[in-house]
Design an enzyme around this catalytic site. Structure first.
Site, PDB file in Angstrom:
ATOM      1  N   HIS A 261       0.831  -1.210   0.000  1.00  0.00           N
ATOM      2  CA  HIS A 261       0.000   0.000   0.000  1.00  0.00           C
ATOM      3  C   HIS A 261       0.867   1.262   0.000  1.00  0.00           C
ATOM      4  O   HIS A 261       0.676   2.159  -0.826  1.00  0.00           O
ATOM      5  CB  HIS A 261      -0.910  -0.028   1.232  1.00  0.00           C
ATOM      6  CG  HIS A 261      -1.762   1.185   1.403  1.00  0.00           C
ATOM      7  ND1 HIS A 261      -3.099   1.218   1.082  1.00  0.00           N
ATOM      8  CD2 HIS A 261      -1.472   2.429   1.887  1.00  0.00           C
ATOM      9  CE1 HIS A 261      -3.593   2.424   1.352  1.00  0.00           C
ATOM     10  NE2 HIS A 261      -2.622   3.177   1.849  1.00  0.00           N
ATOM     11  N   GLU A 262       1.830   1.317   0.906  1.00  0.00           N
ATOM     12  CA  GLU A 262       2.693   2.497   0.995  1.00  0.00           C
ATOM     13  C   GLU A 262       3.585   2.635  -0.239  1.00  0.00           C
ATOM     14  O   GLU A 262       3.860   3.747  -0.699  1.00  0.00           O
ATOM     15  CB  GLU A 262       3.523   2.437   2.272  1.00  0.00           C
ATOM     16  CG  GLU A 262       2.715   2.451   3.567  1.00  0.00           C
ATOM     17  CD  GLU A 262       1.894   3.721   3.752  1.00  0.00           C
ATOM     18  OE1 GLU A 262       2.197   4.740   3.099  1.00  0.00           O
ATOM     19  OE2 GLU A 262       0.938   3.689   4.546  1.00  0.00           O
ATOM     20  N   HIS A 265       1.672   4.185  -3.057  1.00  0.00           N
ATOM     21  CA  HIS A 265       1.642   5.634  -2.847  1.00  0.00           C
ATOM     22  C   HIS A 265       2.946   6.268  -3.334  1.00  0.00           C
ATOM     23  O   HIS A 265       2.928   7.222  -4.113  1.00  0.00           O
ATOM     24  CB  HIS A 265       1.477   5.951  -1.360  1.00  0.00           C
ATOM     25  CG  HIS A 265       0.069   5.927  -0.867  1.00  0.00           C
ATOM     26  ND1 HIS A 265      -0.989   6.490  -1.561  1.00  0.00           N
ATOM     27  CD2 HIS A 265      -0.472   5.428   0.283  1.00  0.00           C
ATOM     28  CE1 HIS A 265      -2.101   6.334  -0.866  1.00  0.00           C
ATOM     29  NE2 HIS A 265      -1.821   5.688   0.252  1.00  0.00           N
ATOM     30  N   HIS A 343      -6.689   8.046  -1.806  1.00  0.00           N
ATOM     31  CA  HIS A 343      -7.360   6.778  -1.528  1.00  0.00           C
ATOM     32  C   HIS A 343      -8.685   6.708  -2.269  1.00  0.00           C
ATOM     33  O   HIS A 343      -9.313   7.726  -2.542  1.00  0.00           O
ATOM     34  CB  HIS A 343      -7.621   6.619  -0.022  1.00  0.00           C
ATOM     35  CG  HIS A 343      -6.385   6.608   0.796  1.00  0.00           C
ATOM     36  ND1 HIS A 343      -6.009   7.665   1.604  1.00  0.00           N
ATOM     37  CD2 HIS A 343      -5.409   5.667   0.935  1.00  0.00           C
ATOM     38  CE1 HIS A 343      -4.864   7.380   2.200  1.00  0.00           C
ATOM     39  NE2 HIS A 343      -4.480   6.172   1.810  1.00  0.00           N
TER      40      HIS A 343
END
Length: 531
Positions: A261-262, A265, A343
């Site tokens: 997830h990070e 990003h 998101h």
């Protein structure tokens, strides 16, 4: 990622990224290149500014007279992400370090199997921030040193990323040009060796930082700090709070998903980068891409969406809709004054790896809409076949997840009241609840610790039973201590010895090869829950 009630994890990426000054590599123009010239009669040669083909970064090979260094291959290849553990990191036990290394290694393997780039020749060499090391720039465009540094900042010490010091060996050198029309210069920082075989450098910082202390349930947070000449991020940091690596509560799968997830990003799924995404659908291999321009716009309800070709197509396919305005809805709860978020809206893309909250790891999916977004950055070739099945909202139409429809009982993905039932994946029991991100819409949320709730009652009500798949849209069920009984989809059956009927849902179970009930034990068939 902040742990919320119900095993949810909230991401704080936008708050962290907003505090970062991103160094963007400048596009090299022909007049920017100095001629090769001996300095003061010695053997040192003038250092030219660095440029690379897609995805351009500073490289050790020199480029002269505007001629860029060609990429090593014209075909996209899996992205090479190199990790660098910072010296400031806490000392971890052997077990803790092993846990972390295993989780990060798996996350990087997943990401590199999904994303490919056109690799540049030579080692990755990060840029220095000219606004930090330089006191002033030459701004007369008619001079040969236009946009070069004319005087050094005597207070300049180092480059940082999210407060971490970047090693000099990872950085390009820099020169000062004291006169606007003279090629004479002097070196104030020597050039580092760079990092070979690297397309993206990830600094891992393992420490209980102030952010970790301020929010005791923080697991990790990240940011990107540098981009190449085409805008693609080439440097990022993931901070992992070390206290979350300790004890029996540690979850390998949760850590892997959090790092992915990070990383997504830091690699470009960031509101700070949305409007720098590029359209490369026509000729993605030759680097001739055009800017998408502004890709985020408000929809009819006032909420922001991303409108890019691959995202629209992915949502049309997922929701089974021909609506041309079906952009990717962005979360509005964690949005800042610009109403943008990094998101997806949880009501529409519940379970997505890039939703604002991550639930139990068995629910989180690397979904096709997220991969479509990464493709629309223009920086990556994405293997869309690697997408995991996004069950939430499948085939529900363009208005699915809107505040006006989530409470009208038109979709079985939402519920009303506070009763108990099956989670939408039918792998867990759940309770009808809402949260701040659902904004009043209610869904069956997982019961903690797999709480069993089949209570004896004389009234007619729904129950949640185990199921196991026997084929596509075919399954068996088990009621309390009964044997396994065929439950034909769309039909109603009775179980010997029990009062009442069981309705067998049609086209809700055993449809997705990567969504299967977990084994009860090492020798048991897969099972889950159904009504």
């Amino acid at each position: 990622m902040v742990e919320l009630p119900g095993a949810l994890h909230k991401c704080i990426f936008d708050d962290v990224q907003a505090q970062i000054r991103v160094v963007r590599a400048a596009t090299i123009q022909p007049h920017d290149h100095p001629t090769l010239k001996a300095l003061n009669g010695d053997k040192h040669l003038e250092t030219s500014k660095q440029q690379a083909q897609h995805p351009g970064v500073a490289v050790k090979q020199r480029s002269i007279a505007g001629e860029s260094v060609p990429p090593t291959s014209t075909a996209p290849q899996p992205i090479r992400i190199k990790t660098w553990t910072t010296t400031e990191s806490d000392n971890l036990s052997k077990a803790e370090r092993g846990r972390l290394e295993a989780a990060v290694e798996e996350a990087l393997r997943v990401v590199s199997s999904v994303l490919s780039v056109n690799r540049a020749a030579g080692p990755l060499l990060l840029s220095r921030d000219i606004n930090k090391y330089c006191k002033f720039l030459w701004k007369n465009s008619s001079t040969i040193n236009y946009n070069r540094c004319g005087r050094a900042n005597s207070n300049y010490r180092s480059e940082t990323c999210l407060g971490l010091t970047i090693p000099d060996d990872h950085l390009a050198g820099c020169r000062i040009y004291p006169q606007a029309d003279s090629s004479r210069s002097f070196l104030i920082r020597t050039e580092g060796a760079g990092l070979p075989d690297t397309d993206f450098l990830l600094y891992l910082h393992m420490q209980t930082t102030d952010k970790c202390r301020q929010e005791p349930n923080v697991l990790a947070y990240a940011a990107h700090c540098q981009t190449d000449t085409h805008g693609r991020p080439v440097l990022g940091v993931v901070v992992i709070c070390t206290d979350r690596l300790k004890g029996a509560a540690y979850s390998h799968r949760t850590t892997v998903q959090t790092v992915i997830h990070e990383l997504f990003h830091a690699l470009g799924f960031s509101k700070e980068l949305f409007n720098t995404w590029r359209d490369c659908l026509i000729s993605p291999k030759d680097g001739r891409c055009s800017p998408h321009g502004k890709v985020t716009h408000s929809d009819g309800s006032g909420q922001m969406r991303i409108y890019t070709p691959s995202i629209i197509l992915a949502l049309q396919k997922h929701l089974v809709s021909t609506d041309p305005e079906l952009g990717g809805l962005l979360e509005n709860l964690d949005a800042s004054a610009d109403r943008l978020s990094s998101h997806w809206e949880s009501r529409v893309l519940q379970g997505s790896i890039m939703a604002a909250v991550l639930e139990d790891p068995t629910i989180v999916r690397i979904d096709p809409v997220t991969l479509a977004a990464l493709q629309d950055t223009g920086w990556y070739t994405v293997d869309l076949t690697m997408a995991q099945s996004l069950v939430w909202g499948d085939g529900e139409g363009a208005t699915f997840g809107s505040l006006s429809t989530c409470q009208d009982n038109s979709s079985s993905f939402f519920c009303s009241g506070s009763g108990r039932g099956c989670h939408f994946l039918h792998l867990h029991k759940g309770e009808c609840q809402t949260d701040q991100y659902l904004e009043g819409c209610r869904i069956y949320k997982l019961l903690k610790n797999g709480e069993y709730f089949l209570q004896i009652s004389s009234s007619v009500e729904g129950r949640c039973f185990r199921h196991r798949c026997t084929g596509l849209n075919r399954y068996q069920i088990q009621v309390f201590g009964s044997g396994w009984v065929d439950c034909p989809a769309g039909s109603t059956i009775q179980i010997e010895g029990y009062q009442g009927s069981v309705f067998c849902p049609d086209r809700r179970l055993c449809l997705y090869p990567d969504v299967t009930p977990p084994p009860e034990d090492g020798n048991s068939p897969h099972f889950g829950n159904t009504w």
